[in-house]
Structures are given as structure tokens and as C-alpha cells.
Design a protein around this motif. Structure first.
Motif, mmCIF file in Angstrom:
data_model
loop_
_atom_site.group_PDB
_atom_site.id
_atom_site.type_symbol
_atom_site.label_atom_id
_atom_site.label_comp_id
_atom_site.label_asym_id
_atom_site.label_seq_id
_atom_site.Cartn_x
_atom_site.Cartn_y
_atom_site.Cartn_z
ATOM 1 N N SER A 143 11.033 0.036 -56.320
ATOM 2 C CA SER A 143 12.139 0.893 -55.921
ATOM 3 C C SER A 143 13.360 0.632 -56.793
ATOM 4 C CB SER A 143 12.498 0.637 -54.461
ATOM 5 O OG SER A 143 13.132 -0.633 -54.329
ATOM 6 N N PRO A 144 14.309 1.573 -56.833
ATOM 7 C CA PRO A 144 15.550 1.339 -57.582
ATOM 8 C C PRO A 144 16.290 0.094 -57.097
ATOM 9 C CG PRO A 144 15.345 3.652 -57.020
ATOM 10 C CD PRO A 144 14.249 2.942 -56.287
ATOM 11 N N GLU A 145 16.280 -0.128 -55.783
ATOM 12 C CA GLU A 145 16.976 -1.281 -55.230
ATOM 13 C C GLU A 145 16.342 -2.583 -55.704
ATOM 14 O OE1 GLU A 145 18.088 2.251 -53.376
ATOM 15 O OE2 GLU A 145 16.046 1.437 -53.502
ATOM 16 N N GLN A 146 15.015 -2.623 -55.763
ATOM 17 C CA GLN A 146 14.331 -3.813 -56.256
ATOM 18 C C GLN A 146 14.644 -4.051 -57.725
ATOM 19 O OE1 GLN A 146 10.344 -2.565 -55.039
ATOM 20 N NE2 GLN A 146 10.213 -4.340 -53.691
ATOM 21 N N ALA A 147 14.696 -2.973 -58.506
ATOM 22 C CA ALA A 147 14.990 -3.103 -59.936
ATOM 23 C C ALA A 147 16.389 -3.667 -60.150
ATOM 24 C CB ALA A 147 14.840 -1.749 -60.622
ATOM 25 N N ARG A 148 17.348 -3.170 -59.383
ATOM 26 C CA ARG A 148 18.724 -3.654 -59.526
ATOM 27 C C ARG A 148 18.838 -5.123 -59.134
ATOM 28 N NH1 ARG A 148 20.236 2.000 -56.829
ATOM 29 N NH2 ARG A 148 20.462 3.232 -58.746
ATOM 30 N N ALA A 149 18.116 -5.509 -58.097
ATOM 31 C CA ALA A 149 18.132 -6.922 -57.691
ATOM 32 C C ALA A 149 17.513 -7.798 -58.767
ATOM 33 C CB ALA A 149 17.378 -7.082 -56.372
ATOM 34 N N GLU A 150 16.453 -7.307 -59.403
ATOM 35 C CA GLU A 150 15.794 -8.089 -60.454
ATOM 36 C C GLU A 150 16.707 -8.223 -61.672
ATOM 37 O OE1 GLU A 150 12.510 -10.479 -60.848
ATOM 38 O OE2 GLU A 150 13.134 -9.215 -59.172
ATOM 39 N N ALA A 151 17.435 -7.152 -61.982
ATOM 40 C CA ALA A 151 18.372 -7.204 -63.104
ATOM 41 C C ALA A 151 19.482 -8.211 -62.822
ATOM 42 C CB ALA A 151 18.973 -5.813 -63.345
ATOM 43 N N GLU A 152 19.940 -8.253 -61.577
ATOM 44 C CA GLU A 152 20.991 -9.211 -61.201
ATOM 45 C C GLU A 152 20.465 -10.644 -61.303
ATOM 46 O OE1 GLU A 152 23.958 -10.144 -57.391
ATOM 47 O OE2 GLU A 152 22.670 -8.364 -57.403
ATOM 48 N N TRP A 153 19.227 -10.840 -60.852
ATOM 49 C CA TRP A 153 18.624 -12.179 -60.960
ATOM 50 C C TRP A 153 18.516 -12.596 -62.422
ATOM 51 C CZ3 TRP A 153 14.060 -13.510 -63.477
ATOM 52 C CH2 TRP A 153 13.617 -14.818 -63.295
ATOM 53 N N ALA A 154 18.044 -11.686 -63.268
ATOM 54 C CA ALA A 154 17.884 -12.004 -64.687
ATOM 55 C C ALA A 154 19.228 -12.349 -65.331
ATOM 56 C CB ALA A 154 17.227 -10.834 -65.411
ATOM 57 N N ALA A 155 20.251 -11.557 -65.029
ATOM 58 C CA ALA A 155 21.570 -11.814 -65.608
ATOM 59 C C ALA A 155 22.088 -13.182 -65.197
ATOM 60 C CB ALA A 155 22.547 -10.720 -65.170
ATOM 61 N N GLY A 156 21.822 -13.570 -63.959
ATOM 62 C CA GLY A 156 22.267 -14.872 -63.476
ATOM 63 C C GLY A 156 21.596 -16.041 -64.159
ATOM 64 N N HIS A 157 20.482 -15.777 -64.820
ATOM 65 C CA HIS A 157 19.756 -16.834 -65.523
ATOM 66 C C HIS A 157 19.822 -16.680 -67.043
ATOM 67 C CE1 HIS A 157 18.007 -17.258 -61.474
ATOM 68 N NE2 HIS A 157 17.770 -18.515 -61.819
ATOM 69 N N GLY A 158 20.694 -15.806 -67.519
ATOM 70 C CA GLY A 158 20.841 -15.644 -68.960
ATOM 71 C C GLY A 158 19.662 -14.961 -69.619
ATOM 72 N N ILE A 159 19.008 -14.085 -68.871
ATOM 73 C CA ILE A 159 17.816 -13.388 -69.374
ATOM 74 C C ILE A 159 18.163 -11.924 -69.615
ATOM 75 C CG2 ILE A 159 15.420 -12.746 -68.869
ATOM 76 C CD1 ILE A 159 15.477 -15.089 -66.762
ATOM 77 N N GLY A 160 17.885 -11.404 -70.802
ATOM 78 C CA GLY A 160 18.048 -9.977 -71.043
ATOM 79 C C GLY A 160 17.052 -9.211 -70.200
ATOM 80 N N TYR A 161 17.439 -8.044 -69.697
ATOM 81 C CA TYR A 161 16.557 -7.344 -68.762
ATOM 82 C C TYR A 161 16.525 -5.841 -69.005
ATOM 83 C CZ TYR A 161 14.314 -6.003 -64.365
ATOM 84 O OH TYR A 161 13.447 -5.490 -63.428
ATOM 85 N N LEU A 162 15.318 -5.320 -69.064
ATOM 86 C CA LEU A 162 15.085 -3.876 -69.072
ATOM 87 C C LEU A 162 14.060 -3.573 -67.994
ATOM 88 C CD1 LEU A 162 14.758 -3.114 -72.893
ATOM 89 C CD2 LEU A 162 16.628 -2.376 -71.396
ATOM 90 N N ASP A 163 14.333 -2.556 -67.196
ATOM 91 C CA ASP A 163 13.370 -2.114 -66.202
ATOM 92 C C ASP A 163 12.734 -0.835 -66.718
ATOM 93 O OD1 ASP A 163 12.954 -3.106 -63.185
ATOM 94 O OD2 ASP A 163 12.489 -0.974 -63.323
ATOM 95 N N GLY A 164 11.457 -0.644 -66.431
ATOM 96 C CA GLY A 164 10.785 0.510 -67.015
ATOM 97 C C GLY A 164 9.831 1.213 -66.087
ATOM 98 N N GLY A 165 9.505 2.428 -66.450
ATOM 99 C CA GLY A 165 8.508 3.216 -65.742
ATOM 100 C C GLY A 165 7.547 3.823 -66.746
ATOM 101 N N ILE A 166 6.266 3.589 -66.546
ATOM 102 C CA ILE A 166 5.241 4.057 -67.482
ATOM 103 C C ILE A 166 4.739 5.411 -67.003
ATOM 104 C CG2 ILE A 166 3.027 3.528 -68.577
ATOM 105 C CD1 ILE A 166 3.539 0.572 -67.820
ATOM 106 N N MET A 167 5.051 6.453 -67.728
ATOM 107 C CA MET A 167 4.715 7.801 -67.289
ATOM 108 C C MET A 167 3.381 8.263 -67.890
ATOM 109 S SD MET A 167 7.202 7.885 -65.338
ATOM 110 C CE MET A 167 6.581 9.355 -64.533
ATOM 111 N N THR A 168 2.368 7.462 -67.675
ATOM 112 C CA THR A 168 1.015 7.813 -68.093
ATOM 113 C C THR A 168 0.058 6.852 -67.399
ATOM 114 O OG1 THR A 168 -0.471 8.211 -69.981
ATOM 115 C CG2 THR A 168 1.024 6.329 -70.141
#
Length: 289
Positions: free
Chosen positions: A98-123
Motif C-alpha cells: 500500500s502507499p502507506e506501507q511504502a511511505r513508512a519504509e521510505a521513512e525507515w530507510a532514511a533513518g538508517h542512511g539508506i537511499g530508497y526507491l519504491d516501485g511497481g512492476i507493471m508486467t
């Protein structure tokens, strides 16, 4: 040639994860793979991948770490213990959620100094590696720009902006559109097939018709953004009459009419509210309610 390409790691080797790793290998990227069930790595190792024995080893191996597992809780369970190894690397999460899960994961990554991209595979997995297919990305635009040549081997990278939740949001919306199109096509194919028309023959015209439908969608999108729905092409009143023909044809042929009946109900709701002279785009207000 492979030593000149970005080293990547793929965590998760289900059908989709294996397809992602295979595309990286085909493009010459040094590819490290990890899966909880190590036997799934065998075919990829035979093609030149390096098998990591642990998640920590996998996380440390790639400049770009791609994860594609069952769900976001599985992502966190795998990566939380190896946050230190991921620091300074780019994490590309291609897990569905979900969008909410993606945003939480991005926040977690930022807190650990990790670059983050969330994606959707349309195939589906067989379409991975084909530039005709889209891979949606949301997050730091600089990260996508820096790694675009690498990610482009999976499919056409589409940048949706800085909000990490947008890839999941678009993914959900586009899948909903797909199922609606499939449903309409299957209903129409059943209707015409009742009179002996082969599905392949009808579908050739259906695909052509969808090009015209896409033009309607583009026109209606402008109306939706403006909040105005002029019925200068075809009003809802006219379409209520037209869908009646579809329902009658289906009834005469024993074709289930629940799908067109749903459309009719939405149209009748708009008419009852005094909007029969508007375009079909007005129906969006029913969904918003």
C-alpha cells in the motif's frame, strides 16, 4: 564488460525476483542473489549469479539492492537486521503493498542512511526486461536518475516523483483499470460468442476500439481536473438508453448482466441527481462519495 556495470543484489527469488535477477544478468551486471530457500538460486548461479549465504552478505554485495518478496512485513523482517550493511546503498523495493506501507519504509530507510526507491512492476515475470513495459518508481529523483541505466534493463523506468507512496498508489489504480477492462472484454466476448463470433475475431476489433476509448479518457481527464462535465460528445442520458440495448442483447442470449447493470446503476444515480445532460466523466463523483 560486466565489470564496468553496476553491481546489483536481488533479494527474493520467486517468479518475479528470478526474472529481475535474470534481466540484470542478461545485461551484464554482476548480480548477487539471496533467497530464504537457497535452492531457488541454483538456476541463476548457473547463469553467472553469485549466491549470498546470508541477507547481510547480499546487502553488502550490491551498490543497488533490489528486494521483491511477499509483502512489506517480510521486507522489514529481512532488512531490519542488516540496516548497517545497507547504509550508503540504494534500496529499490519492488514488493507490492500500500502507499502507506511504502511511505513508512521510505521513512525507515532514511533513518538508517539508506537511499530508497519504491516501485511497481507493471508486467508479469515474462515481460521483465522488455522496454515496452513500465516499471513505476517513486522517491528521490536523484537516485532514479543516477541508476536509470541499470534499472532500465528491467523495463521502462517511469518517475512518479518524490512521494514514495505514489508507485503503490498508481499500481493499485492501474490494476483496477486492468480488471475493469478484462471484465468488460470478457462480457462482450461472451455476448458476441453466443452468436458464434470467435473470441479472436471480436478481440481484433475490441483492441482497435480501445484506442478510441483512450481518446475519450484523455478528454474526460481534463474535465475531471476542471470539475466541469460538459455533455458535448455524449450525455449520460444518451448512454442510459444505449446500455439498455446491451442488457437486452445479453438477456436474450443468457449472458450474465451484473457488470452492465452496475454501470447502469451509476448512470441512473447521476441522472436522478440532475446530471443526465453531463458527460460520462461525471460518474467519478459517485466513486468519490
Amino acid at each position: 564488460m560486466s565489470t564496468q556495470r553496476t553491481p546489483v543484489t536481488v533479494i527474493g527469488l520467486g517468479q518475479m525476483g528470478a526474472a529481475l535477477a535474470g534481466a540484470f544478468l542478461d545485461a551484464g551486471h554482476p548480480t548477487t542473489v539471496f533467497n530464504r530457500s537457497p535452492e531457488k538460486a541454483g538456476p541463476l548461479v548457473a547463469r553467472g549469479a553469485r549466491h549470498a549465504a546470508t541477507v547481510a552478505e547480499a546487502a553488502a554485495a550490491g551498490e543497488l539492492v533490489v528486494v521483491c518478496v511477499l509483502d512489506y512485513p517480510a521486507v522489514r523482517a529481512l532488512l531490519q537486521p542488516v540496516a548497517a550493511e545497507l547504509r550508503g546503498r540504494v534500496l529499490v523495493n519492488l514488493t507490492s503493498g500500500s502507499p502507506e506501507q511504502a511511505r513508512a519504509e521510505a521513512e525507515w530507510a532514511a533513518g538508517h542512511g539508506i537511499g530508497y526507491l519504491d516501485g511497481g512492476i507493471m508486467t508479469t515475470p515474462p515481460g521483465v526486461g522488455d522496454s515496452a513495459n513500465m516499471i513505476l518508481y517513486a522517491g528521490d529523483a536523484g537516485l532514479l536518475a543516477a541508476h536509470r541505466p541499470t534499472l532500465a534493463v528491467l523495463g521502462d523506468p517511469v518517475d512518479l516523483g518524490a512521494d514514495a507512496g505514489l508507485a503503490s498508489l498508481y499500481d493499485a489504480g492501474l490494476l483496477g483499470l486492468m480488471w475493469s477492462v478484462f471484465g468488460g472484454w470478457l462480457h462482450a466476448t461472451a455476448l458476441t460468442g453466443a452468436d458464434g463470433v470467435p473470441a479472436k475475431e471480436f478481440t481484433a476489433l475490441a483492441v482497435r476500439w480501445l484506442r478510441t476509448v483512450s481518446w475519450f479518457m484523455t478528454t474526460y481527464a481534463e474535465q475531471i481536473d476542471a470539475g466541469e462535465y460538459p455533455g458535448d460528445d455524449a450525455t449520460i442520458d444518451v448512454q442510459v438508453a444505449s446500455i439498455g440495448h446491451l442488457l437486452h442483447a445479453g438477456e436474450a442470449r443468457g449472458v450474465d448482466g451484473r457488470l452492465p447493470q452496475l454501470h447502469l446503476a451509476l448512470m441512473e444515480q447521476a441522472v436522478a441527481a440532475g446530471h443526465g445532460g453531463d458527460s460520462y466523466a461525471r460518474i467519478i463523483e459517485a466513486f468519490r462519495e
